[in-house]
Design a protein around this motif. Structure first.
Motif, PDB file in Angstrom:
ATOM      1  N   PRO A 153      18.910 -90.677 -33.010  1.00 58.00           N
ATOM      2  CA  PRO A 153      20.093 -91.457 -33.386  1.00 58.00           C
ATOM      3  C   PRO A 153      20.871 -91.944 -32.167  1.00 58.00           C
ATOM      4  O   PRO A 153      21.870 -91.353 -31.764  1.00 58.00           O
ATOM      5  N   TRP A 154      20.439 -93.057 -31.617  1.00 58.78           N
ATOM      6  CA  TRP A 154      21.032 -93.556 -30.378  1.00 58.78           C
ATOM      7  C   TRP A 154      22.268 -94.419 -30.611  1.00 58.78           C
ATOM      8  O   TRP A 154      23.088 -94.602 -29.710  1.00 58.78           O
ATOM      9  N   ARG A 155      22.418 -94.968 -31.804  1.00 62.64           N
ATOM     10  CA  ARG A 155      23.584 -95.803 -32.086  1.00 62.64           C
ATOM     11  C   ARG A 155      24.817 -94.926 -32.305  1.00 62.64           C
ATOM     12  O   ARG A 155      24.725 -93.826 -32.845  1.00 62.64           O
ATOM     13  N   ALA A 156      25.993 -95.437 -31.951  1.00 58.78           N
ATOM     14  CA  ALA A 156      27.228 -94.689 -32.169  1.00 58.78           C
ATOM     15  C   ALA A 156      27.415 -94.363 -33.640  1.00 58.78           C
ATOM     16  O   ALA A 156      27.862 -93.277 -34.001  1.00 58.78           O
ATOM     17  N   ASN A 157      27.045 -95.292 -34.516  1.00 58.40           N
ATOM     18  CA  ASN A 157      27.204 -95.070 -35.947  1.00 58.40           C
ATOM     19  C   ASN A 157      26.265 -94.010 -36.492  1.00 58.40           C
ATOM     20  O   ASN A 157      26.425 -93.560 -37.611  1.00 58.40           O
ATOM     21  N   GLY A 158      25.266 -93.615 -35.707  1.00 56.50           N
ATOM     22  CA  GLY A 158      24.327 -92.602 -36.171  1.00 56.50           C
ATOM     23  C   GLY A 158      24.620 -91.226 -35.634  1.00 56.50           C
ATOM     24  O   GLY A 158      23.849 -90.295 -35.852  1.00 56.50           O
ATOM     25  N   GLU A 159      25.743 -91.055 -34.929  1.00 59.54           N
ATOM     26  CA  GLU A 159      25.981 -89.790 -34.251  1.00 59.54           C
ATOM     27  C   GLU A 159      26.445 -88.666 -35.165  1.00 59.54           C
ATOM     28  O   GLU A 159      26.342 -87.511 -34.801  1.00 59.54           O
ATOM     29  N   LYS A 160      27.004 -88.976 -36.310  1.00 54.35           N
ATOM     30  CA  LYS A 160      27.377 -87.908 -37.234  1.00 54.35           C
ATOM     31  C   LYS A 160      26.132 -87.444 -37.955  1.00 54.35           C
ATOM     32  O   LYS A 160      25.599 -88.131 -38.810  1.00 54.35           O
ATOM     33  N   THR A 161      25.659 -86.271 -37.581  1.00 51.56           N
ATOM     34  CA  THR A 161      24.456 -85.705 -38.160  1.00 51.56           C
ATOM     35  C   THR A 161      24.758 -84.290 -38.629  1.00 51.56           C
ATOM     36  O   THR A 161      25.860 -83.770 -38.413  1.00 51.56           O
ATOM     37  N   HIS A 162      23.781 -83.653 -39.235  1.00 53.80           N
ATOM     38  CA  HIS A 162      23.966 -82.260 -39.623  1.00 53.80           C
ATOM     39  C   HIS A 162      23.864 -81.328 -38.412  1.00 53.80           C
ATOM     40  O   HIS A 162      23.999 -80.111 -38.571  1.00 53.80           O
ATOM     41  N   ALA A 163      23.633 -81.882 -37.234  1.00 51.58           N
ATOM     42  CA  ALA A 163      23.630 -81.086 -36.008  1.00 51.58           C
ATOM     43  C   ALA A 163      24.900 -81.297 -35.191  1.00 51.58           C
ATOM     44  O   ALA A 163      25.068 -80.682 -34.141  1.00 51.58           O
ATOM     45  N   THR A 164      25.814 -82.146 -35.661  1.00 52.99           N
ATOM     46  CA  THR A 164      27.011 -82.480 -34.883  1.00 52.99           C
ATOM     47  C   THR A 164      27.827 -81.247 -34.545  1.00 52.99           C
ATOM     48  O   THR A 164      28.294 -81.091 -33.411  1.00 52.99           O
ATOM     49  N   ALA A 165      28.025 -80.351 -35.509  1.00 56.60           N
ATOM     50  CA  ALA A 165      28.820 -79.151 -35.252  1.00 56.60           C
ATOM     51  C   ALA A 165      28.194 -78.302 -34.150  1.00 56.60           C
ATOM     52  O   ALA A 165      28.903 -77.716 -33.322  1.00 56.60           O
ATOM     53  N   MET A 166      26.851 -78.236 -34.119  1.00 54.83           N
ATOM     54  CA  MET A 166      26.177 -77.472 -33.070  1.00 54.83           C
ATOM     55  C   MET A 166      26.368 -78.134 -31.705  1.00 54.83           C
ATOM     56  O   MET A 166      26.496 -77.453 -30.686  1.00 54.83           O
ATOM     57  N   PHE A 167      26.376 -79.473 -31.673  1.00 57.28           N
ATOM     58  CA  PHE A 167      26.645 -80.169 -30.412  1.00 57.28           C
ATOM     59  C   PHE A 167      28.019 -79.806 -29.889  1.00 57.28           C
ATOM     60  O   PHE A 167      28.203 -79.544 -28.694  1.00 57.28           O
ATOM     61  N   GLU A 168      29.016 -79.814 -30.770  1.00 56.39           N
ATOM     62  CA  GLU A 168      30.378 -79.517 -30.339  1.00 56.39           C
ATOM     63  C   GLU A 168      30.513 -78.066 -29.894  1.00 56.39           C
ATOM     64  O   GLU A 168      31.206 -77.768 -28.927  1.00 56.39           O
ATOM     65  N   ALA A 169      29.839 -77.150 -30.586  1.00 56.64           N
ATOM     66  CA  ALA A 169      29.863 -75.749 -30.178  1.00 56.64           C
ATOM     67  C   ALA A 169      29.206 -75.574 -28.815  1.00 56.64           C
ATOM     68  O   ALA A 169      29.686 -74.813 -27.960  1.00 56.64           O
ATOM     69  N   SER A 170      28.098 -76.288 -28.599  1.00 58.30           N
ATOM     70  CA  SER A 170      27.413 -76.205 -27.311  1.00 58.30           C
ATOM     71  C   SER A 170      28.278 -76.780 -26.201  1.00 58.30           C
ATOM     72  O   SER A 170      28.309 -76.247 -25.083  1.00 58.30           O
ATOM     73  N   ARG A 171      28.984 -77.868 -26.485  1.00 54.43           N
ATOM     74  CA  ARG A 171      29.855 -78.463 -25.470  1.00 54.43           C
ATOM     75  C   ARG A 171      30.971 -77.499 -25.083  1.00 54.43           C
ATOM     76  O   ARG A 171      31.308 -77.378 -23.901  1.00 54.43           O
ATOM     77  N   ARG A 172      31.525 -76.781 -26.065  1.00 51.76           N
ATOM     78  CA  ARG A 172      32.576 -75.810 -25.754  1.00 51.76           C
ATOM     79  C   ARG A 172      32.032 -74.642 -24.935  1.00 51.76           C
ATOM     80  O   ARG A 172      32.702 -74.120 -24.041  1.00 51.76           O
ATOM     81  N   LYS A 173      30.789 -74.228 -25.237  1.00 48.74           N
ATOM     82  CA  LYS A 173      30.207 -73.076 -24.552  1.00 48.74           C
ATOM     83  C   LYS A 173      29.676 -73.418 -23.176  1.00 48.74           C
ATOM     84  O   LYS A 173      29.900 -72.682 -22.200  1.00 48.74           O
ATOM     85  N   HIS A 174      28.949 -74.556 -23.075  1.00 53.48           N
ATOM     86  CA  HIS A 174      28.248 -74.877 -21.832  1.00 53.48           C
ATOM     87  C   HIS A 174      28.920 -75.969 -21.012  1.00 53.48           C
ATOM     88  O   HIS A 174      28.536 -76.209 -19.874  1.00 53.48           O
ATOM     89  N   GLY A 175      29.887 -76.655 -21.610  1.00 54.24           N
ATOM     90  CA  GLY A 175      30.523 -77.753 -20.894  1.00 54.24           C
ATOM     91  C   GLY A 175      29.739 -79.038 -21.036  1.00 54.24           C
ATOM     92  O   GLY A 175      28.686 -79.092 -21.680  1.00 54.24           O
ATOM     93  N   ILE A 176      30.259 -80.063 -20.409  1.00 58.48           N
ATOM     94  CA  ILE A 176      29.606 -81.367 -20.445  1.00 58.48           C
ATOM     95  C   ILE A 176      29.792 -82.030 -19.084  1.00 58.48           C
ATOM     96  O   ILE A 176      30.852 -81.918 -18.456  1.00 58.48           O
ATOM     97  N   SER A 177      28.765 -82.693 -18.612  1.00 59.41           N
ATOM     98  CA  SER A 177      28.792 -83.306 -17.292  1.00 59.41           C
ATOM     99  C   SER A 177      29.748 -84.496 -17.244  1.00 59.41           C
ATOM    100  O   SER A 177      29.949 -85.203 -18.236  1.00 59.41           O
ATOM    101  N   ASP A 178      30.326 -84.728 -16.074  1.00 54.42           N
ATOM    102  CA  ASP A 178      31.143 -85.930 -15.866  1.00 54.42           C
ATOM    103  C   ASP A 178      30.293 -87.191 -15.975  1.00 54.42           C
ATOM    104  O   ASP A 178      30.824 -88.288 -16.156  1.00 54.42           O
ATOM    105  N   ARG A 179      28.962 -87.017 -15.881  1.00 57.17           N
ATOM    106  CA  ARG A 179      28.050 -88.162 -15.984  1.00 57.17           C
ATOM    107  C   ARG A 179      27.714 -88.523 -17.420  1.00 57.17           C
ATOM    108  O   ARG A 179      27.038 -89.523 -17.678  1.00 57.17           O
ATOM    109  N   ALA A 180      28.170 -87.719 -18.391  1.00 61.44           N
ATOM    110  CA  ALA A 180      27.764 -87.918 -19.778  1.00 61.44           C
ATOM    111  C   ALA A 180      28.198 -89.271 -20.315  1.00 61.44           C
ATOM    112  O   ALA A 180      27.402 -89.984 -20.945  1.00 61.44           O
TER     113      ALA A 180
END
Length: 270
Positions: A153-180
């Motif tokens: 899901p590369w489009r912005a409109n496709g970013e809400k998935t059933h994995a979105t919550a896991m992405f946010e949890a991972s970002r809180r735990k591992h951080g996110i690069s300034d290059r993201a």
């Protein structure tokens, strides 16, 4: 508040492709049994089907999806090896998102393989791995032969998935690069190498409309629809047929995908 996979400054998706909603939960609940069935089916087909040494030893890098690792792409890589591709996992462990460690490791892996083979690499990316494949194609356009994205899901409109919550949890735990942010902005642009987007309208994790690319001929950009679960994208026999067929294409003499030609070629060799 519900957020995007990479919800920079709370921005909202725009554009007409995709609804911004994840698939129906009924499809999500069917993911595990459908994925297991796909694995068994592809193993069976490989045991009884003809072997096609059609890859000519071309190098392929397979990038796993979010929270996945090389073990979960093993069925796909085994199938590609059976068809004479020199295929490699990404060797980074679990894909935890756009951290500095992951980005640097991916770059090192790609550059090392390219130096080893001294020829353009083909990239196969599953789900979020397809977004990373798009970014590599933008960053190394002369060193990437082509990319195949599986339920990505590369489009912005496709970013809400059933994995979105896991992405946010991972970002809180591992951080996110300034290059993201610049990486995501770049990968959302038209890919400068041939690209095949493989997606399923019965995907239980991602919205299919967020995975589709805008068709093009220069360079080739095409969509192939398959009956598959999201987890089954790396094991479904039909998906594997698509991947092999596309990786055998000559970028300078590209032929659009057709099921008739792909399946006829598969079963015409003994």
């Amino acid at each position: 508040m519900e957020v995007q996979m990479y919800d920079f400054e709370g921005e909202k998706p725009s554009g007409r492709a995709g609804s911004g909603r994840p698939p129906h939960r009924a499809l999500l609940f069917l993911e595990a049994p459908r994925g297991a069935g796909a694995y068994v089916a592809s193993r069976t087909v490989d045991l009884v089907g003809p072997r096609q040494p059609s890859g000519d030893g071309r190098p392929v890098l397979v990038i796993p999806g979010f929270r996945a690792d090389d073990r979960l792409t093993g069925r796909l890589r085994s199938h590609l090896k059976r068809h004479d591709f020199r295929v490699h996992g990404w060797g980074q462990g679990a894909n935890i998102g756009l951290t500095d460690t992951l980005i640097d490791g991916l770059v090192e892996r790609f550059e090392s393989l390219h130096k080893q083979y001294d020829e353009p690499m083909s990239l196969v990316g599953w789900s979020f791995g397809g977004l990373l494949a798009r970014w590599l194609a933008h960053t190394y356009p002369d060193d990437v032969r082509q990319i195949v994205c599986l339920g990505s899901p590369w489009r912005a409109n496709g970013e809400k998935t059933h994995a979105t919550a896991m992405f946010e949890a991972s970002r809180r735990k591992h951080g996110i690069s300034d290059r993201a942010r610049p990486m995501v902005d770049l990968l959302r642009g038209p890919v400068p190498v041939p690209i095949t987007a493989v997606y399923s309208k019965s995907d239980g994790i991602t919205s299919w409309a967020g995975c589709a690319v805008d068709p093009s001929t220069d360079p080739p950009a095409e969509n192939v629809i398959v009956p598959s679960s999201h987890f089954g994208m790396v094991a479904n026999p039909l998906v594997l047929d698509v991947v092999v067929d596309r990786l055998c294409q000559d970028p300078e003499n590209w032929q659009d995908f057709t099921w008739r030609r792909a399946l006829a070629k598969k079963w015409s060799r003994g």
